[in-house]
Every structure is written in structure tokens, then in C-alpha cells.
Scaffold this motif. Structure first.
Motif, PDB file in Angstrom:
ATOM      1  N   ASP A  84      10.212   0.906   1.098  1.00 41.80           N
ATOM      2  CA  ASP A  84      10.286   1.333   2.496  1.00 41.80           C
ATOM      3  C   ASP A  84      10.396   0.081   3.361  1.00 41.80           C
ATOM      4  O   ASP A  84      10.557  -1.039   2.844  1.00 41.80           O
ATOM      5  N   GLN A  98       2.020  -3.796   6.340  1.00 43.61           N
ATOM      6  CA  GLN A  98       2.058  -2.333   6.260  1.00 43.61           C
ATOM      7  C   GLN A  98       3.401  -1.891   5.689  1.00 43.61           C
ATOM      8  O   GLN A  98       4.463  -2.385   6.068  1.00 43.61           O
ATOM      9  N   GLY A 100       4.724   2.051   4.560  1.00 42.80           N
ATOM     10  CA  GLY A 100       4.365   3.436   4.311  1.00 42.80           C
ATOM     11  C   GLY A 100       2.858   3.607   4.455  1.00 42.80           C
ATOM     12  O   GLY A 100       2.249   3.117   5.416  1.00 42.80           O
ATOM     13  N   PRO A 101       2.209   4.263   3.482  1.00 36.48           N
ATOM     14  CA  PRO A 101       0.763   4.469   3.564  1.00 36.48           C
ATOM     15  C   PRO A 101      -0.053   3.272   3.073  1.00 36.48           C
ATOM     16  O   PRO A 101      -1.280   3.285   3.143  1.00 36.48           O
ATOM     17  N   THR A 102       0.621   2.242   2.577  1.00 35.52           N
ATOM     18  CA  THR A 102      -0.070   1.103   1.969  1.00 35.52           C
ATOM     19  C   THR A 102      -0.191  -0.035   2.965  1.00 35.52           C
ATOM     20  O   THR A 102       0.763  -0.370   3.671  1.00 35.52           O
ATOM     21  N   SER A 103      -1.362  -0.649   3.006  1.00 37.18           N
ATOM     22  CA  SER A 103      -1.544  -1.789   3.901  1.00 37.18           C
ATOM     23  C   SER A 103      -2.464  -2.825   3.269  1.00 37.18           C
ATOM     24  O   SER A 103      -3.306  -2.512   2.420  1.00 37.18           O
TER      25      SER A 103
END
Length: 372
Positions: A84, A98, A100-103
Motif C-alpha cells: 500500500d 504508517q 494501511g493498518p500497520t504502524s
């Protein structure tokens, strides 16, 4: 600093610039990649005080700036993130990543700690296709010396005469030479410089097998290779390189030809019983239209026969199996010419008669004992 970039593009740029990053260094910044965001692009730099790589990629930059991130950690984070758009925001040396949902939140270091890469902007330049330079390096790098007592020979010599580029590598036991036409050159300006072998391995990696150009610039102390959005800068090696032209025999009594693949297979078979612990030379006997190759070690013995064209006059000569194999394997031709003289003079591997004179490999012989 705040920017966003496609994960695949950013990961590739980190991988490219990170190739020269020192895994451990007394200067912590040298273990990292310098990221500079400006305009609509990112510049990523890796440097080990000998070789540096700068690669430029497009990005959406909201706020410009610069920071140094651990090449290893940043690369691993990107590798594990989803496919992404990656967004990065820095606040002093605190970095938020960051995708997507991952950070991730990690610490970077100031760009002021990162040494400035040498600039080569006013030197003499030349251009060659990426594919040609890549093959030239791949077909000579094996003969670069690893003996630090002669530092100049731990690199390859680049010589340009305005029409052609010649790359030469020597290590005391063999010589490798490749020659190709330059792009758009129509002059008599001569260039000569030596590039470290470690840097050339990185140049080979950044070059694609294409007709796109790579621009080479010779500076006073450094040399740069620029292709696409990537620039590699390397420190030139100083010293007196071997006068290779004087070492190549100009008159050889025995001239033969062989299929390159046949020769490789015969050398490979006869080398099967030779290893680092059980070293033994290949005994090569050149006869009329036939080359016999024999080897003997504590394991046993091996024999193979290779068809050749020409009369070898019964010459028996010994070679280090790896040195001979690497020379034959590197030859960019389906058929090669072998030139020999005596059991104590070098063997030359050249293009067959009538072909362009674009490569030459020279392998020194090994003395044979009666028991071998």
C-alpha cells in the motif's frame, strides 16, 4: 518532514541505497540511510566512506526535510508492511511510519551526523549502455585481486580512448580484459582510472540488461556511475596499475579453436575430484584436434577428452582448474581461440578468428610434477 510513497518503490530505493551501508561503524549515521524529501521526490543515500549510492524516487511530499534511519530496521519494516502507500511523518528524530493498518514509531538521527558524499561535477565523462557495462564487469570482476599488499590491483582499470571502453583486471595469476564501444563518442580524449572491486560489484547490480545509458564521470579523486535515478560514487584507487600490454604474449606458436561449452564441460568433469583440501592442477595435453584433461588427488583420478580444431603438438601444460574454468566461462562467445607457446608460458583465451577483438583472458600455467 512528511511524505508518502508507494511501498514497492520505497522498499526498492532503500534496498539500492542500503547496499553500501556499513553493518557496524564507529559513526552511527553510517549504519543508516539518509532520507531527504524535497519537491516531489525523495533522495535516499547510503555511504561507507569508500562508496556511496544516491537513488531518487517520486513521492508526495507535504513537508520537506531530512533524517537518517537504520538501513537494516527500516528495510525490515518495509518488507513486512502490506502492499500500500507508506506515509512517514517526523517530529525532530521521532519517526511515525504508517501503511494501511500497520504502524511503527521509531527513532532516527539527525541528517547533520551523516557525512557529505563527494561531488564529481566537473570531471571528464563517457557513456555506455547499461547492458554492456554490466556484462563487462561480470566478465572481468573474478580476476580482481584480493591481495591488499598491492591495493591498486584490488580494483579494475578503466581505459577509454574516445571510441571504446576497456576494463582490465589482474591478480598475479590471470588477466581478464573486455572491450566495448562507447555511446555517442567521437573524440580522441583518453581516460584512465581504477575503480575498487567492491564498488564495481555494486555498479553491476544497479545496471539493467538494457540499452539505456550509464554515464561515467572521472573526477580528481572519485568516479561516478549514473543511471536512471541512481548515482554511485566511488573513491578511485591510486597507484601504478600493471602495464598489461607488455605481459600479453604477442606471438604464440600454437593456435587452436574450441566450442566454449564443450571446453567448460570437460574442465568441470576433470575438476570433480579437486577441492580446497585436495588441490591438484589439471594436466592438459593438446594434440591433433584433441585436448585431453587429467587430474589426480587422494580421492582418485579423472580423465576427459574435448574436441578442438588444430594441432596442439603434444604440448602438456598444467592449470589451476578454477582459474581456467573462470576464464573460459567468462568468454562471451560460443567458440573461442586458444593460443599457447610452451609449458611455462600463459594460455590466452580469445575470440575465434574473424570475430571482433572484444575480450582476452590470460591464465598462467602451474608446474606439473611427474607424479601428477
Amino acid at each position: 518532514m512528511k511524505f508518502s510513497c508507494e511501498k514497492a518503490i520505497l522498499q526498492s530505493a532503500v534496498t539500492t541505497s542500503g547496499r553500501v551501508v556499513a553493518p557496524k561503524s564507529s559513526i552511527q549515521a553510517l549504519e543508516g540511510v539518509l532520507i531527504e524529501a524535497e519537491g516531489g521526490s525523495l533522495n535516499l543515500s547510503g555511504y561507507n566512506l569508500e562508496t556511496g549510492i544516491i537513488t531518487t524516487v517520486p513521492a508526495g511530499v507535504e513537508d520537506g526535510g531530512a533524517i537518517v534511519l537504520s538501513a537494516r530496521l527500516f528495510g525490515e519494516i518495509l518488507r513486512r508492511m502490506p502492499d500500500d502507500v507508506v506515509s512517514i511523518h517526523t517530529d525532530n528524530c521521532s519517526v511515525h511510519i504508517q501503511c494501511g493498518p500497520t504502524s511503527f514509531d521509531i527513532m532516527g538521527s539527525s541528517d547533520e551526523d551523516f557525512p557529505e558524499l563527494p561531488s564529481v561535477s566537473d570531471g571528464n565523462g563517457l557513456s555506455i549502455t547499461q547492458g554492456n557495462l554490466r556484462s563487462m564487469i561480470g566478465q572481468t570482476i573474478f580476476a580482481v585481486s584480493d591481495n591488499e599488499s598491492r591495493p591498486i590491483h584490488t580494483g579494475a582499470l578503466f581505459e577509454a580512448d574516445g571510441q571504446e571502453l576497456t576494463i582490465v583486471a589482474v591478480d598475479g595469476y590471470r588477466l581478464a580484459l573486455r572491450r566495448e564501444k562507447l555511446l555517442g563518442q567521437d573524440g580522441e580524449e583518453k581516460l584512465s582510472f581504477v575503480v575498487p572491486g567492491a564498488a564495481l560489484r555494486e555498479v553491476e547490480k544497479i545496471c539493467a540488461d538494457s540499452d539505456e545509458p550509464v554515464n561515467i564521470t572521472q573526477g580528481e579523486r572519485h568516479v561516478t556511475f549514473e543511471t536512471g535515478g541512481t548515482l554511485l560514487v566511488a573513491r578511485r584507487l591510486e597507484g601504478e596499475f600493471l602495464n598489461y600490454r607488455q605481459t600479453i604474449p604477442q606471438s604464440n606458436a600454437i593456435v587452436l579453436e574450441a566450442e566454449t561449452a564443450d571446453l567448460q564441460r570437460s574442465i568441470d568433469r576433470a575438476s570433480l575430484i579437486i577441492n580446497d583440501k585436495l588441490k591438484s592442477p589439471l594436466r592438459c595435453k593438446f594434440e591433433d584436434n584433441c585436448l585431453s584433461i587429467t587430474s589426480k588427488t587422494a580421492i582418485g583420478s579423472a580423465f576427459d577428452r574435448c574436441p578442438i580444431s588444430g594441432d596442439g603438438r603434444g604440448l602438456e601444460i598444467g592449470f589451476n582448474n578454477r582459474f581456467l574454468m573462470e576464464a573460459v566461462k567468462a568468454a562471451p562467445a560460443g567458440r573461442v581461440r586458444l593460443e599457447l607457446n610452451t609449458a611455462t608460458s600463459p594460455c590466452l583465451v580469445l575470440p575465434k578468428a574473424g570475430e571482433p577483438d572484444n575480450f582476452l583472458y590470460m591464465v598462467l600455467p602451474v608446474r606439473l610434477r611427474a607424479a601428477e
